[in-house]
Design a protein around this motif. Structure first.
Motif, short mmCIF file in Angstrom:
data_model
loop_
_atom_site.label_atom_id
_atom_site.label_comp_id
_atom_site.label_asym_id
_atom_site.label_seq_id
_atom_site.Cartn_x
_atom_site.Cartn_y
_atom_site.Cartn_z
N ARG A 54 26.62 50.06 41.26
CA ARG A 54 27.89 49.37 41.41
C ARG A 54 28.09 48.88 42.84
N HIS A 55 27.75 49.73 43.78
CA HIS A 55 27.93 49.36 45.19
C HIS A 55 26.99 48.21 45.56
N SER A 56 25.79 48.20 45.03
CA SER A 56 24.88 47.08 45.33
C SER A 56 25.44 45.78 44.77
N VAL A 57 26.00 45.81 43.56
CA VAL A 57 26.62 44.60 42.99
C VAL A 57 27.75 44.13 43.90
N GLU A 58 28.59 45.05 44.32
CA GLU A 58 29.71 44.70 45.21
C GLU A 58 29.22 44.06 46.50
N LEU A 59 28.20 44.64 47.10
CA LEU A 59 27.68 44.10 48.36
C LEU A 59 26.99 42.75 48.18
N TYR A 60 26.27 42.57 47.08
CA TYR A 60 25.67 41.25 46.81
C TYR A 60 26.77 40.19 46.70
N LEU A 61 27.82 40.49 45.96
CA LEU A 61 28.92 39.53 45.80
C LEU A 61 29.57 39.22 47.14
N LYS A 62 29.81 40.25 47.94
CA LYS A 62 30.41 40.03 49.26
C LYS A 62 29.49 39.22 50.16
N HIS A 63 28.18 39.42 50.06
CA HIS A 63 27.25 38.65 50.87
C HIS A 63 27.35 37.15 50.53
N ILE A 64 27.40 36.85 49.26
CA ILE A 64 27.51 35.45 48.84
C ILE A 64 28.77 34.82 49.42
N ILE A 65 29.88 35.52 49.31
CA ILE A 65 31.16 34.99 49.79
C ILE A 65 31.15 34.85 51.31
N LEU A 66 30.74 35.89 52.01
CA LEU A 66 30.74 35.86 53.48
C LEU A 66 29.78 34.81 54.03
N THR A 67 28.63 34.65 53.39
CA THR A 67 27.67 33.65 53.86
C THR A 67 28.23 32.25 53.65
N TYR A 68 28.82 32.02 52.50
CA TYR A 68 29.46 30.72 52.25
C TYR A 68 30.53 30.45 53.31
N ASN A 69 31.35 31.46 53.58
CA ASN A 69 32.44 31.30 54.55
C ASN A 69 31.93 31.01 55.96
N ARG A 70 30.71 31.43 56.29
CA ARG A 70 30.18 31.22 57.64
C ARG A 70 29.99 29.75 57.95
N PHE A 71 29.71 28.93 56.95
CA PHE A 71 29.48 27.52 57.28
C PHE A 71 30.46 26.58 56.59
N ASN A 72 31.55 27.11 56.14
CA ASN A 72 32.57 26.27 55.53
C ASN A 72 33.91 26.59 56.16
N SER A 73 34.53 25.59 56.75
CA SER A 73 35.81 25.83 57.43
C SER A 73 36.92 26.16 56.43
N LYS A 74 36.77 25.72 55.18
CA LYS A 74 37.74 26.06 54.15
C LYS A 74 37.21 27.27 53.39
N ASN A 75 37.38 28.43 53.99
CA ASN A 75 36.86 29.67 53.42
C ASN A 75 37.35 29.87 51.99
N ILE A 76 36.45 30.41 51.16
CA ILE A 76 36.82 30.76 49.79
C ILE A 76 37.93 31.81 49.83
N LYS A 77 37.70 32.84 50.60
CA LYS A 77 38.70 33.91 50.71
C LYS A 77 38.68 34.42 52.14
#
Length: 190
Positions: A54-77
Motif C-alpha cells: 500500500r505504501h509503495s502505491v502511495e509513493l508511486y502516485l505521489k512521485h507522479i504528481i510531484l514530478t509533474y508539478n516540478r515542471f508545470n507552473s499550474k500545479n495539479i495539487k
C-alpha cells in the motif's frame, strides 16, 4: 562498505519517492516469497506485507504528481493536498498528471484496461485501509479494531495483483521522469 546505505542521495527528497516506492515494493515481494516457500507462517505476517504494498502505491502516485508539478507552473495539487494517505484522491491527481503529459489516453483501450486494474486495486486498498493505519496497528485511535472479526485475505492472489499494479506505476514514474528530462533538455538547449 557492505551494509552501509545512503539516503537523500539526490539532495532533492521529492524526487526520491519512486526510489522509496521501489524499495517498499521489493521488501513486500521478498516477504511474500519467504511466506510462499515456508512450511508455515503466522497469519499476522500479511500486515507488514500489505502495508508495504500500500505504501509503495502511495509513493508511486505521489512521485507522479510531484514530478509533474516540478515542471508545470499550474500545479495539479498543492503541498497541502499531497499530505494525505487517501489513495483515491492521489490516484485522481496522478491520473490528471498522466493525461496532461500524454502518458494516459482515455480513448486507448489498452490504457483503459490497465487503468481499470489500477482503479480496482486503489479502490480495494482504499476500502481495506483508507488511512494507511489498518495494517500498522490492530486498533485505531478510538480503541476499535481496524479489521472486521475473522478478516480473510489470500496473500498470494493479493500480491499477484499488487505486483502487477506496482510494476505499472513504476513504469509510469519512469515515463514521467523521462518527460521531465526531455523538457529540461529542450529548455537548456534553446
Amino acid at each position: 562498505m557492505h551494509g552501509n546505505a545512503t539516503l537523500n542521495f539526490r539532495n532533492n527528497p521529492k524526487s526520491e519517492c519512486s526510489a522509496y516506492a521501489d524499495s517498499y515494493y521489493d521488501a513486500a515481494k521478498c516477504l511474500v516469497d519467504k511466506v510462499r516457500h515456508s512450511n508455515g507462517y503466522r497469519d499476522t505476517v500479511i500486515c507488514p506485507i500489505i502495508f508495504l504494498y500500500r505504501h509503495s502505491v502511495e509513493l508511486y502516485l505521489k512521485h507522479i504528481i510531484l514530478t509533474y508539478n516540478r515542471f508545470n507552473s499550474k500545479n495539479i495539487k498543492q503541498k497541502e493536498d499531497l499530505i494525505t494517505h487517501d489513495l483515491k484522491k492521489l490516484f485522481s491527481y496522478a491520473k490528471e498528471s498522466l493525461i496532461k503529459l500524454d502518458l494516459w489516453d482515455e480513448k486507448n483501450l489498452e490504457d483503459n484496461y490497465y487503468g481499470d486494474k489500477l482503479i480496482e486495486l486503489v479502490d480495494y486498498l482504499s476500502i481495506l485501509d483508507a488511512s494507511s493505519f489498518t495494517f500498522r496497528y490492530p486498533f485505531n485511535t478510538k480503541d476499535k479494531a481496524t479489521l472486521k472479526p475473522h478478516f480473510k485475505l489470500n496473500l498470494f492472489e493479493f500480491s499477484d495483483t499488487a505486483n502487477y499494479i506496482c510494476d505499472l506505476l513504476g513504469g509510469a514514474c519512469m515515463g514521467v521522469d523521462h518527460v521531465l528530462d526531455c523538457f529540461c533538455d529542450s529548455v537548456m538547449f534553446r
